[in-house]
Design a protein around this motif. Structure first.
Motif, PDB file in Angstrom:
ATOM      1  N   UNK A  97      -8.706 -32.895  16.065  1.00  0.00           N
ATOM      2  CA  UNK A  97      -9.396 -31.672  15.243  1.00  0.00           C
ATOM      3  C   UNK A  97      -9.969 -32.538  14.157  1.00  0.00           C
ATOM      4  N   UNK A  98     -11.154 -32.152  14.068  1.00  0.00           N
ATOM      5  CA  UNK A  98     -12.119 -32.971  12.826  1.00  0.00           C
ATOM      6  C   UNK A  98     -12.801 -34.000  13.224  1.00  0.00           C
ATOM      7  N   UNK A  99     -14.283 -33.921  13.219  1.00  0.00           N
ATOM      8  CA  UNK A  99     -15.145 -34.981  13.899  1.00  0.00           C
ATOM      9  C   UNK A  99     -16.326 -35.242  12.912  1.00  0.00           C
ATOM     10  N   UNK A 100     -16.411 -36.641  13.045  1.00  0.00           N
ATOM     11  CA  UNK A 100     -17.702 -37.376  12.365  1.00  0.00           C
ATOM     12  C   UNK A 100     -18.403 -38.130  13.354  1.00  0.00           C
ATOM     13  N   UNK A 127      -5.149 -29.465  10.114  1.00  0.00           N
ATOM     14  CA  UNK A 127      -3.685 -29.043   9.845  1.00  0.00           C
ATOM     15  C   UNK A 127      -3.490 -27.781  10.772  1.00  0.00           C
ATOM     16  N   UNK A 128      -4.196 -26.500  10.814  1.00  0.00           N
ATOM     17  CA  UNK A 128      -3.745 -25.362  11.496  1.00  0.00           C
ATOM     18  C   UNK A 128      -3.562 -25.873  12.981  1.00  0.00           C
ATOM     19  N   UNK A 129      -4.152 -26.727  13.550  1.00  0.00           N
ATOM     20  CA  UNK A 129      -4.020 -27.298  14.991  1.00  0.00           C
ATOM     21  C   UNK A 129      -2.551 -28.029  15.121  1.00  0.00           C
ATOM     22  N   UNK A 193      -6.747 -20.557  17.054  1.00  0.00           N
ATOM     23  CA  UNK A 193      -5.711 -19.964  16.143  1.00  0.00           C
ATOM     24  C   UNK A 193      -5.667 -18.600  15.586  1.00  0.00           C
ATOM     25  N   UNK A 194      -5.121 -17.641  16.057  1.00  0.00           N
ATOM     26  CA  UNK A 194      -4.018 -17.597  17.149  1.00  0.00           C
ATOM     27  C   UNK A 194      -4.606 -17.601  18.508  1.00  0.00           C
ATOM     28  N   UNK A 195      -4.046 -18.099  19.543  1.00  0.00           N
ATOM     29  CA  UNK A 195      -4.726 -18.426  20.804  1.00  0.00           C
ATOM     30  C   UNK A 195      -5.331 -17.046  21.419  1.00  0.00           C
ATOM     31  N   UNK A 196      -4.428 -15.959  21.409  1.00  0.00           N
ATOM     32  CA  UNK A 196      -5.182 -14.851  22.033  1.00  0.00           C
ATOM     33  C   UNK A 196      -6.344 -14.243  21.306  1.00  0.00           C
ATOM     34  N   UNK A 197      -6.449 -14.216  19.951  1.00  0.00           N
ATOM     35  CA  UNK A 197      -7.783 -13.905  19.407  1.00  0.00           C
ATOM     36  C   UNK A 197      -8.808 -14.751  19.963  1.00  0.00           C
ATOM     37  N   UNK A 198      -8.532 -16.210  19.854  1.00  0.00           N
ATOM     38  CA  UNK A 198      -9.387 -17.251  19.838  1.00  0.00           C
ATOM     39  C   UNK A 198      -9.993 -16.883  21.457  1.00  0.00           C
ATOM     40  N   UNK A 199      -9.234 -16.630  22.350  1.00  0.00           N
ATOM     41  CA  UNK A 199      -9.614 -16.346  23.615  1.00  0.00           C
ATOM     42  C   UNK A 199     -10.655 -15.137  23.890  1.00  0.00           C
ATOM     43  N   UNK A 200     -10.579 -14.145  23.096  1.00  0.00           N
ATOM     44  CA  UNK A 200     -11.448 -13.257  23.072  1.00  0.00           C
ATOM     45  C   UNK A 200     -12.668 -13.539  22.262  1.00  0.00           C
ATOM     46  N   UNK A 201     -12.611 -14.456  20.997  1.00  0.00           N
ATOM     47  CA  UNK A 201     -13.952 -14.837  20.665  1.00  0.00           C
ATOM     48  C   UNK A 201     -14.671 -15.746  21.543  1.00  0.00           C
ATOM     49  N   UNK A 249     -14.900 -26.962  16.701  1.00  0.00           N
ATOM     50  CA  UNK A 249     -13.825 -25.832  15.993  1.00  0.00           C
ATOM     51  C   UNK A 249     -14.484 -25.347  14.861  1.00  0.00           C
ATOM     52  N   UNK A 250     -14.468 -24.052  14.970  1.00  0.00           N
ATOM     53  CA  UNK A 250     -15.012 -23.012  13.703  1.00  0.00           C
ATOM     54  C   UNK A 250     -14.010 -22.472  13.160  1.00  0.00           C
ATOM     55  N   UNK A 251     -14.052 -22.637  11.768  1.00  0.00           N
ATOM     56  CA  UNK A 251     -13.054 -22.130  10.785  1.00  0.00           C
ATOM     57  C   UNK A 251     -13.876 -21.496   9.585  1.00  0.00           C
ATOM     58  N   UNK A 252     -13.140 -20.843   8.694  1.00  0.00           N
ATOM     59  CA  UNK A 252     -13.751 -19.939   7.766  1.00  0.00           C
ATOM     60  C   UNK A 252     -14.941 -20.636   6.941  1.00  0.00           C
ATOM     61  N   UNK A 253     -14.678 -21.830   6.770  1.00  0.00           N
ATOM     62  CA  UNK A 253     -15.572 -22.874   5.980  1.00  0.00           C
ATOM     63  C   UNK A 253     -16.770 -23.535   6.503  1.00  0.00           C
TER      64      UNK A 253
END
Length: 299
Positions: A97-100, A127-129, A193-201, A249-253
């Motif tokens: 996770x984390x890409x260039x 890190x969270x992964x 992360x967490x997986x159930x909420x990610x599945x919904x998204x 991978x989408x995070x807050x930032x």
């Protein structure tokens, strides 16, 4: 063979909108991370074996596969394994996770690698992964055996370079590989992360069912060995349609434009190697996978 051109901007506007909406969900506390993907149609039929061969030369996958089964044809260059289990019940998972981009220009790629290793968004996403992978392996494995043996190395995978870690553990006597697989699948690096909420998204923001995308192609043997590769960087054909798919991978930032660019970088690892069909005799003859000694899908 004749190269096939693909419009990597297909669905780009919707994708930007979906990423922005997902970032709002994350800031509202609904989840920490989700991987959302987009589909890019391939405008004509491709020669799957020829495209696989061209792509295999141009990529540096962890595993490769070519398959035709149940009306689905696919080939791919998996960047990571979901889980590997050996006969001694040792388990390993390899979260990426984390890409260039990986351009082939040595100096530019070095700068991109340094940027990747210093980017707070990418480091957080990775890190969270890894934390989820550790928590998941602590289920089937003896908890004191679970460890991170590689942390944030950089792996080159075709047209991209990724932050990579390796999490290992050992299962107790009597445990089998399917317990390890059940603990980690779907892979955190293709869900969230967490997986159930990610599945919904994912169900909210992806316009089409994933099908084989983010699934696994695996080899399982009688002695308890399992090798399950994550289905990414792949081309698919079913019911007269051919398509590619990639996510980020989408995070807050996250910034929507950068996540869109990341999907382009990943799509290119497959799109640049597509070969058009000369006639109708080029389809794989059976349902086996072929991949330089790599895993075959189960029959």
């Amino acid at each position: 063979g004749r190269p096939v051109r693909v419009d990597l901007e297909a669905d780009a506007g919707d994708y930007l909108h979906h990423v922005a909406s997902l970032v709002r969900d994350i800031r509202a506390g609904l989840l920490q991370k989700a991987v959302i993907s987009r589909v890019v149609p391939v405008p004509e039929e491709i020669d799957f074996p020829a495209s696989f061969a061209a792509g295999r030369r141009a990529n540096s996958p962890t595993r490769s596969f070519l398959l035709s089964m149940g009306g689905l044809r696919a080939f791919g260059f998996s960047p990571e394994t979901v889980v590997e289990v050996d006969p001694e019940r040792r388990v390993a998972s390899q979260p990426l996770a984390g890409t260039r981009a990986l351009t082939g220009d040595t100096e530019l790629d070095r700068k991109l690698r340094e940027d990747l290793l210093a980017d707070p968004k990418e480091l957080h996403e990775h890190a969270i992964s890894v934390k989820v992978a550790v928590d998941e392996l602590a289920g089937p494995c003896e908890p004191e055996t679970v460890a991170v043996t590689e942390f944030m190395t950089v792996k080159e995978r075709g047209t991209v370079q990724h932050l990579a870690s390796k999490v290992v553990g050992r299962m107790p006597e009597g445990a089998g590989p399917w317990q390890a697989f059940a603990a980690v699948f779907p892979a955190v690096t293709a869900s969230g992360v967490p997986k159930p909420a990610a599945y919904e998204a994912i169900s909210r923001y992806e316009s089409q069912a994933r099908g084989p995308y983010a699934g696994a192609v695996m080899k399982v043997t009688q002695d308890g060995t399992m090798d399950a590769a994550l289905v990414l960087r792949s081309a698919y054909a079913c019911n007269g349609r051919t398509w590619l798919r990639a996510g980020a991978g989408v995070v807050e930032q996250s910034r929507a434009e950068r996540e869109l660019e990341e999907t382009r970088e990943k799509l290119m690892s497959v799109s640049r190697s597509l070969v058009g069909r000369a006639d109708r005799t080029a389809e794989p003859a059976d349902d086996t996978g072929a991949a330089e000694g790599r895993p075959r899908p189960p029959r």
